[in-house]
Design a protein around this motif. Structure first.
Motif, mmCIF file in Angstrom:
data_model
loop_
_atom_site.group_PDB
_atom_site.id
_atom_site.type_symbol
_atom_site.label_atom_id
_atom_site.label_comp_id
_atom_site.label_asym_id
_atom_site.label_seq_id
_atom_site.Cartn_x
_atom_site.Cartn_y
_atom_site.Cartn_z
ATOM 1 N N MET A 70 -102.677 91.388 -12.980
ATOM 2 C CA MET A 70 -102.861 92.763 -13.020
ATOM 3 C C MET A 70 -104.505 92.981 -12.704
ATOM 4 N N ARG A 71 -105.317 91.886 -11.991
ATOM 5 C CA ARG A 71 -106.596 91.695 -10.790
ATOM 6 C C ARG A 71 -106.327 92.608 -9.813
ATOM 7 N N ARG A 72 -104.337 92.273 -8.870
ATOM 8 C CA ARG A 72 -103.754 91.937 -7.643
ATOM 9 C C ARG A 72 -103.740 93.348 -7.973
ATOM 10 N N LEU A 73 -103.282 94.263 -9.019
ATOM 11 C CA LEU A 73 -103.000 95.138 -9.226
ATOM 12 C C LEU A 73 -103.596 96.223 -9.409
ATOM 13 N N ALA A 74 -104.695 95.720 -9.692
ATOM 14 C CA ALA A 74 -105.990 96.601 -9.191
ATOM 15 C C ALA A 74 -107.262 96.540 -7.925
ATOM 16 N N ASP A 75 -107.137 95.465 -7.813
ATOM 17 C CA ASP A 75 -107.044 95.727 -6.357
ATOM 18 C C ASP A 75 -106.619 95.564 -4.684
ATOM 19 N N ASP A 130 -98.218 96.870 -5.477
ATOM 20 C CA ASP A 130 -98.525 98.516 -6.053
ATOM 21 C C ASP A 130 -97.569 98.805 -7.279
ATOM 22 N N ALA A 131 -97.049 97.398 -8.520
ATOM 23 C CA ALA A 131 -96.941 97.656 -9.673
ATOM 24 C C ALA A 131 -96.474 96.098 -9.816
ATOM 25 N N PHE A 132 -96.930 96.161 -11.564
ATOM 26 C CA PHE A 132 -96.535 94.734 -12.360
ATOM 27 C C PHE A 132 -95.188 95.681 -13.251
ATOM 28 N N ILE A 133 -94.394 94.242 -13.278
ATOM 29 C CA ILE A 133 -93.629 94.583 -14.585
ATOM 30 C C ILE A 133 -93.793 93.211 -15.475
ATOM 31 N N VAL A 134 -94.286 93.152 -16.814
ATOM 32 C CA VAL A 134 -94.638 92.611 -17.805
ATOM 33 C C VAL A 134 -94.713 93.030 -19.411
ATOM 34 N N GLU A 135 -93.723 92.076 -20.010
ATOM 35 C CA GLU A 135 -93.646 92.191 -21.045
ATOM 36 C C GLU A 135 -94.928 93.474 -21.408
ATOM 37 N N GLU A 136 -95.248 94.310 -22.633
ATOM 38 C CA GLU A 136 -95.486 95.039 -23.188
ATOM 39 C C GLU A 136 -97.246 94.067 -23.649
ATOM 40 N N LYS A 156 -110.300 92.384 -17.394
ATOM 41 C CA LYS A 156 -111.450 93.461 -18.048
ATOM 42 C C LYS A 156 -111.608 94.967 -16.890
ATOM 43 N N VAL A 157 -110.153 94.935 -15.916
ATOM 44 C CA VAL A 157 -110.287 95.923 -15.384
ATOM 45 C C VAL A 157 -109.607 97.399 -15.741
ATOM 46 N N GLN A 158 -110.009 98.391 -14.901
ATOM 47 C CA GLN A 158 -109.853 100.069 -14.972
ATOM 48 C C GLN A 158 -109.287 100.500 -14.334
ATOM 49 N N GLY A 159 -108.866 102.000 -14.948
ATOM 50 C CA GLY A 159 -108.069 102.118 -14.159
ATOM 51 C C GLY A 159 -106.102 101.880 -13.943
ATOM 52 N N ILE A 160 -105.588 100.772 -15.004
ATOM 53 C CA ILE A 160 -104.734 100.717 -14.963
ATOM 54 C C ILE A 160 -103.875 101.419 -15.936
ATOM 55 N N ASN A 161 -102.152 101.822 -16.361
ATOM 56 C CA ASN A 161 -101.839 102.048 -17.192
ATOM 57 C C ASN A 161 -100.267 101.759 -17.056
ATOM 58 N N TYR A 162 -99.363 101.977 -17.963
ATOM 59 C CA TYR A 162 -97.916 102.202 -17.739
ATOM 60 C C TYR A 162 -97.467 103.687 -18.882
ATOM 61 N N SER A 163 -95.944 103.606 -18.612
ATOM 62 C CA SER A 163 -95.425 104.672 -19.336
ATOM 63 C C SER A 163 -94.611 104.151 -20.688
ATOM 64 N N ARG A 164 -95.567 104.299 -21.563
ATOM 65 C CA ARG A 164 -95.052 103.572 -22.535
ATOM 66 C C ARG A 164 -93.058 104.798 -23.486
#
Length: 241
Positions: free
Chosen positions: A152-157, A161-167, A178-186
């Motif tokens: 998640m931190r690598r994604l933020a910095d 480009d993206a991170f695939i993970v269980e919801e 505690k990173v900001q500006g991250i989202n996903y399409s449920r």
């Protein structure tokens, strides 16, 4: 790291014959198996133990050691089993959870389909079981991290480009990082995998399978299965449901 988690007493009541205790193995998963006695999957195992005649213990091992113990016959059961993580001849219980993977992305660079990731740097987490159609796709450059928070931190910095993970795991990692500006399409999951208890294909395994299936169906009917699984939902997920 190895934990031993005994979910039922080793002996029956005084005066009875000592009961055989089956060994089940699992491995650390954020929220689901966090320690020897914390996590929704362990709570589920404890609930099954309280409703079952069979006696079993659960050992929490590393992912590789858990799989090896099951495949080598040193454990009668393994969970959570998925079709790419257990021997083909293993007995499979009624699914108790569906592992749904999503693409987490920076809000200014959204991705909704797996094909949109072609040619991109995409984070995955070591020792997680991703479907072959994801993990073996050569059109995506996968970069592995030791845990979800690091991804998640690598994604933020911008390292990936993206991170695939269980919801649930992804949302928990988002909270902890505690990173900001991250989202996903449920509305756009990239894969679904049934999770189940896997047992060896022998007489003891067949007996355990029968009992576990009976309890799981009972828990689905009375609503207790969903209740157990909700105990460890990330706070952001609870607020959205």
């Amino acid at each position: 790291m190895k934990f031993k988690y005994l979910v039922l007493p080793l002996f029956c009541i005084a005066g009875s014959v000592e009961a055989k205790v089956a060994r089940l193995v699992t491995f650390p998963i954020p929220l689901f198996v966090e320690s020897k006695d914390k996590g929704s999957f362990l709570k589920l195992a404890n609930e099954i133990a309280s409703r079952s005649k069979s006696k079993f213990k659960v050992d929490v091992l590393t992912s590789n050691k858990a799989k090896l113990a099951f495949s080598n016959g040193k454990a009668e059961g393994f969970f959570p089993g998925m079709d790419n993580s257990v021997p083909k001849d293993a007995l499979k219980s009624t699914p108790f959870y569906i592992r749904t993977n999503f693409i987490f992305y920076r809000e200014k660079r959204p991705f909704k389909t797996f094909k949109e990731l072609y040619g991109k740097n995409v984070g995955l987490t070591f020792r997680y079981h991703y479907p072959a159609e994801i993990q073996e796709n050569s059109k995506v450059k996968f970069i592995y991290a030791d845990d979800d928070v690091a991804n998640m931190r690598r994604l933020a910095d911008g390292t990936i480009d993206a991170f695939i993970v269980e919801e649930r795991s992804g949302l928990r990692a988002l909270e902890l990082s505690k990173v900001q500006g991250i989202n996903y399409s449920r509305e756009n999951p990239v894969s679904n995998q049934d999770c189940y208890f896997a047992f060896r294909n022998d007489e003891e395994g067949q007996n355990l399978l029968k009992e576990f299936n009976a309890v799981l169906e009972q828990m689905k009917s009375d609503g207790s299965l969903q209740k157990v699984l909700k105990l460890t939902e990330p706070s952001v997920m609870k607020s959205n449901l």
